[in-house]
Scaffold this motif. Sequence first.
Motif, PDB file in Angstrom:
ATOM      1  N   MET A 143      -3.370  63.963  21.997  1.00  0.00           N
ATOM      2  CA  MET A 143      -3.410  63.837  20.536  1.00  0.00           C
ATOM      3  C   MET A 143      -2.213  64.543  19.920  1.00  0.00           C
ATOM      4  SD  MET A 143      -6.489  64.660  17.874  1.00  0.00           S
ATOM      5  CE  MET A 143      -6.322  64.209  16.139  1.00  0.00           C
ATOM      6  N   LEU A 144      -1.554  63.866  19.006  1.00  0.00           N
ATOM      7  CA  LEU A 144      -0.329  64.372  18.392  1.00  0.00           C
ATOM      8  C   LEU A 144      -0.644  65.083  17.080  1.00  0.00           C
ATOM      9  CD1 LEU A 144       1.724  61.158  19.091  1.00  0.00           C
ATOM     10  CD2 LEU A 144       2.098  63.355  20.196  1.00  0.00           C
ATOM     11  N   LYS A 145       0.056  66.131  16.820  1.00  0.00           N
ATOM     12  CA  LYS A 145      -0.189  66.944  15.636  1.00  0.00           C
ATOM     13  C   LYS A 145       0.888  66.696  14.576  1.00  0.00           C
ATOM     14  CE  LYS A 145      -3.600  68.946  17.795  1.00  0.00           C
ATOM     15  NZ  LYS A 145      -4.995  68.620  17.442  1.00  0.00           N
ATOM     16  N   ILE A 146       0.497  66.874  13.343  1.00  0.00           N
ATOM     17  CA  ILE A 146       1.455  66.810  12.248  1.00  0.00           C
ATOM     18  C   ILE A 146       2.482  67.931  12.417  1.00  0.00           C
ATOM     19  CG2 ILE A 146       1.766  67.031   9.750  1.00  0.00           C
ATOM     20  CD1 ILE A 146       0.487  64.426  10.522  1.00  0.00           C
ATOM     21  N   GLY A 147       3.746  67.598  12.200  1.00  0.00           N
ATOM     22  CA  GLY A 147       4.803  68.592  12.340  1.00  0.00           C
ATOM     23  C   GLY A 147       5.508  68.517  13.681  1.00  0.00           C
ATOM     24  N   LYS A 148       4.943  67.745  14.629  1.00  0.00           N
ATOM     25  CA  LYS A 148       5.548  67.617  15.948  1.00  0.00           C
ATOM     26  C   LYS A 148       6.423  66.368  16.065  1.00  0.00           C
ATOM     27  CE  LYS A 148       3.568  71.249  17.725  1.00  0.00           C
ATOM     28  NZ  LYS A 148       4.375  72.442  18.105  1.00  0.00           N
ATOM     29  N   GLN A 149       6.371  65.510  15.067  1.00  0.00           N
ATOM     30  CA  GLN A 149       7.146  64.288  15.150  1.00  0.00           C
ATOM     31  C   GLN A 149       8.635  64.553  14.907  1.00  0.00           C
ATOM     32  OE1 GLN A 149       5.069  65.297  12.694  1.00  0.00           O
ATOM     33  NE2 GLN A 149       4.883  63.687  11.153  1.00  0.00           N
ATOM     34  N   ARG A 150       9.456  63.640  15.424  1.00  0.00           N
ATOM     35  CA  ARG A 150      10.890  63.700  15.152  1.00  0.00           C
ATOM     36  C   ARG A 150      11.121  63.092  13.781  1.00  0.00           C
ATOM     37  NH1 ARG A 150      10.539  61.103  20.148  1.00  0.00           N
ATOM     38  NH2 ARG A 150      10.811  62.494  21.927  1.00  0.00           N
ATOM     39  N   MET A 151      11.679  63.868  12.896  1.00  0.00           N
ATOM     40  CA  MET A 151      11.826  63.408  11.520  1.00  0.00           C
ATOM     41  C   MET A 151      13.054  62.533  11.357  1.00  0.00           C
ATOM     42  SD  MET A 151       9.188  64.605  10.098  1.00  0.00           S
ATOM     43  CE  MET A 151       9.522  64.338   8.361  1.00  0.00           C
ATOM     44  N   HIS A 152      12.946  61.592  10.458  1.00  0.00           N
ATOM     45  CA  HIS A 152      14.077  60.774  10.037  1.00  0.00           C
ATOM     46  C   HIS A 152      15.096  61.676   9.354  1.00  0.00           C
ATOM     47  CE1 HIS A 152      16.236  57.827   7.519  1.00  0.00           C
ATOM     48  NE2 HIS A 152      15.935  56.966   8.452  1.00  0.00           N
ATOM     49  N   PRO A 153      16.388  61.383   9.467  1.00  0.00           N
ATOM     50  CA  PRO A 153      17.396  62.242   8.830  1.00  0.00           C
ATOM     51  C   PRO A 153      17.169  62.503   7.346  1.00  0.00           C
ATOM     52  CG  PRO A 153      18.445  60.668  10.294  1.00  0.00           C
ATOM     53  CD  PRO A 153      16.992  60.307  10.271  1.00  0.00           C
TER      54      PRO A 153
END
Length: 450
Positions: A431-441
């Motif tokens: 399960m993936l958590k908020i804040g762990k994603q790679r953000m768009h520039p």
Amino acid sequence: MSHVRPSLWLDQTWAGKGRHIMEGHAIKNNLVLQMVMNEEVSHLTRLKSEPCEKTRASLYAGKKRPISTFKLLSGRESNRSGIGRFSSADCSYALRKHLPVKGPWCVDDMDSEAYISQFSADGSLLIGGFRGSHIRIYNAEKKWTIHKDITCKKLRWTVSDIALSPDQRYLAYSSLSPIVHMVDVQNSMRESHANITQIHEGLEFSNDDDGFSFAIFSVKFSKDGRELVVGNNNESICIYDIGANKVTERIHAHSADVNAVTFADESSNVLYSGSDDSLCKVWDRRCNKRGKQVGVLTGHLDGITFIDSRGDGHYFISNCKDQTIKLWDIRKMSSTVKDCTPKAYEWDYRWMTYPSEARYFKHPYDQSLSTFRGHSHRPEATGKIVEKLRWHGSIIRDCSWHPYFPTLVSSSWDGYLVRWEATEHDKDPSMLKIGKQRMHPDGYTFSFVF
């Protein structure tokens, strides 16, 4: 008149009147049938609908309290509604309680953009396509383990599309080139390196008259698995006979790139196509005038990126760069293109946001049954959005529903393939958590909506 026996003339007169009466009844019945079918589709696409009156009356007469799925199933089994089945309204009411809004959970995390995520027809396999010359096939029934790891041959930029044969034995993949490669995905070899550990047969779609090497954007198998159809940036549709190992039909279909093409039903006689010229077109291979569409559907204001058929030869949906999805009935198509004012804006979804002034433009000759808005990364919906799923940190390039379970998989340029479920799996470490994603520039968190 004198040469016709009176009795015969009377017979012909009444026969003529009878024919007109029958034709009138046929027209009326067709209109009623079309209204019923439109209502069926309307309910299937309206997740906030209520159960049909007979169902509600049989369970909670005169009361507006919520009805549980258990109650609906019990009522259906005992035929309390008197119709012996779920109506389309009942189906929609039950479905809204089981939308896959939990998660997401990681299926895969790659170091290159994920372009494609597609389930097989039976839901046992999930196919992901990545820009870094990779296609992976996951076994959805065995905890999403990798069934086949494919390293592609001669990609130009990315895997542009994939198609699994109806028997789920062969995978066809395309790139920005005129060649489609075929891979046997059911042999025992897990690692498939093009022409090193396994032959990736190349099917050539270009010819000497093309004058340049075109790019293929869309590829689909026919329902019998004997043919492939592609759409390309040569403004054309090509059909390949796999047994004969050659292109059998070339249709100059549009005035711009053909981004989407699919078969309408199991017969494989009728095709739908969508293009950057903003048009959806219908093609019947049985017609004598090859290369001439049998119908045009107008309503979009920008390039069409995807088409999906309901499989009944009547309905299909299209996704468009104008930030809308449209539902079509080909019985309402036109024989010619209706002119409309050209768009007064230019944009590229890869690095630009959609122009705000263009969000509420409407085609003056829109022939679609329904229009759905809100599936951009800055949604400003004009209709009711049922749910919005946020997590990805970049453009969401594709998403696919499981054919039977409340599971949805999305693929993004952040490199993630993730799945969304209708129930909680808190103990699942993927399960993936908020804040762990790679953000768009630009710092946006991307989403898609129901």
